[in-house]
Design an enzyme around this catalytic site. Structure first.
Site, mmCIF file in Angstrom:
data_model
loop_
_atom_site.group_PDB
_atom_site.id
_atom_site.type_symbol
_atom_site.label_atom_id
_atom_site.label_comp_id
_atom_site.label_asym_id
_atom_site.label_seq_id
_atom_site.Cartn_x
_atom_site.Cartn_y
_atom_site.Cartn_z
ATOM 1 N N ASP A 58 44.478 2.038 97.930
ATOM 2 C CA ASP A 58 44.044 2.629 96.655
ATOM 3 C C ASP A 58 42.672 2.067 96.289
ATOM 4 O O ASP A 58 42.548 0.965 95.752
ATOM 5 C CB ASP A 58 45.065 2.322 95.556
ATOM 6 C CG ASP A 58 46.368 3.106 95.737
ATOM 7 O OD1 ASP A 58 46.674 3.464 96.892
ATOM 8 O OD2 ASP A 58 47.058 3.345 94.732
ATOM 9 N N LYS A 93 43.716 9.440 91.866
ATOM 10 C CA LYS A 93 44.584 8.624 91.017
ATOM 11 C C LYS A 93 43.897 8.348 89.690
ATOM 12 O O LYS A 93 42.691 8.095 89.640
ATOM 13 C CB LYS A 93 44.903 7.324 91.765
ATOM 14 C CG LYS A 93 45.696 6.280 90.994
ATOM 15 C CD LYS A 93 45.959 5.065 91.887
ATOM 16 C CE LYS A 93 46.525 3.886 91.127
ATOM 17 N NZ LYS A 93 46.758 2.708 91.997
ATOM 18 N N LYS A 125 47.974 11.185 91.704
ATOM 19 C CA LYS A 125 48.846 10.083 91.332
ATOM 20 C C LYS A 125 48.551 9.697 89.887
ATOM 21 O O LYS A 125 47.407 9.412 89.526
ATOM 22 C CB LYS A 125 48.624 8.870 92.246
ATOM 23 C CG LYS A 125 49.409 7.623 91.810
ATOM 24 C CD LYS A 125 49.220 6.468 92.787
ATOM 25 C CE LYS A 125 49.835 5.173 92.257
ATOM 26 N NZ LYS A 125 49.711 4.053 93.220
#
Length: 247
Positions: free
Chosen positions: A99, A173, A207
């Site tokens: 990430d 995300k 996400k």
């Protein structure tokens, strides 16, 4: 709904941030890994220095829980080279998901080529090693217009350089969960920002991270279309309770 398979159970505080000793913080990390194994969460998300520990515990338990870590966290303002070096170490230690915090301040300054470069090179590294890549855009630091633009930049870079079969492995995300807003507004995923992301990220998955603290909020995000939820309240969510966590 097997909600646990949407959940990236998350613990990203340093000992200093938690106001405890390194030893006590390590015990919390171990507890979170064990909970992820027991609850069969999709993933345990930890800082890079704990990836190898998580790999060992998960292998010892014969668990299918995957391991994620954050790269250039939480500000994302280091060089592309820094991101790549940190990601390579995480891959070596056994991470499944990477990430990356995008350099959202560089994006806001108009340094578009720099941001495209980091998206291209870091994504390439992840996909070449069969990892899932997620780009944290830090929605609380952006205007709605900037959220739309940054999602489009990431999406278009991926579409231009990678095969369609890779799209499902490159997420956008929402948040780190550590950004400090000056006016007390939410620092993570909200319904409004997630809708914007979903509309402008497709065909890449989204996400939702930061601020999802109960079962109702989690299921609402899933109904909207998110494929993963990053939360420090994963166990609380599957138990149908409310978390008082501040991130």
């Amino acid at each position: 709904m097997h909600i646990e398979q949407y959940l990236d159970a998350t613990y990203l505080k340093t000992a200093e941030q938690a106001g405890i000793s390194k030893k006590d913080n390590l015990e919390i990390v171990k507890k979170n890994i064990q909970e992820a194994i027991q609850c069969n969460f999709k993933l345990i998300m930890l800082r890079p220095e704990f990836v190898a520990l998580a790999k060992e515990m998960i292998m010892d338990s014969n668990s299918k829980v995957t391991i994620g870590t954050v790269i250039d966290f939480p500000k994302g303002d280091k060089s592309t080279e820094f991101k790549i070096v940190e990601a390579k170490k995480a891959i070596k230690d056994g991470a499944d998901d990477l990430d990356f915090v995008i350099d959202y301040e560089a994006f806001k300054r108009g340094e578009i080529d720099l941001v495209k470069e980091q998206v291209l090179f870091c994504t390439q590294l992840g996909l070449d090693n069969n990892k899932i890549v997620k780009w944290i855009i830090e929605v609380a630091a952006l205007t709605n217009h900037q959220i739309v633009q940054l999602c489009a930049l990431i999406k278009n870079t991926i579409i231009a350089h990678f095969k369609e079969s890779n799209y499902e492995n490159v997420f956008i995300k929402s948040s780190t969960g550590f950004y400090k807003t000056t006016d007390g507004s939410p620092n993570g995923a909200t319904i409004a920002t997630i809708k914007l992301m979903l509309e402008n990220s497709f065909p890449l998955p989204v996400k939702a991270a930061g601020g999802v603290r109960n079962y109702q909020e989690a299921t609402e995000m899933i109904r909207l279309g998110v494929k993963r939820i990053g939360t420090s309240a994963a166990k609380t969510i599957v138990e149908g309770k409310e978390s008082k966590s501040d991130y």
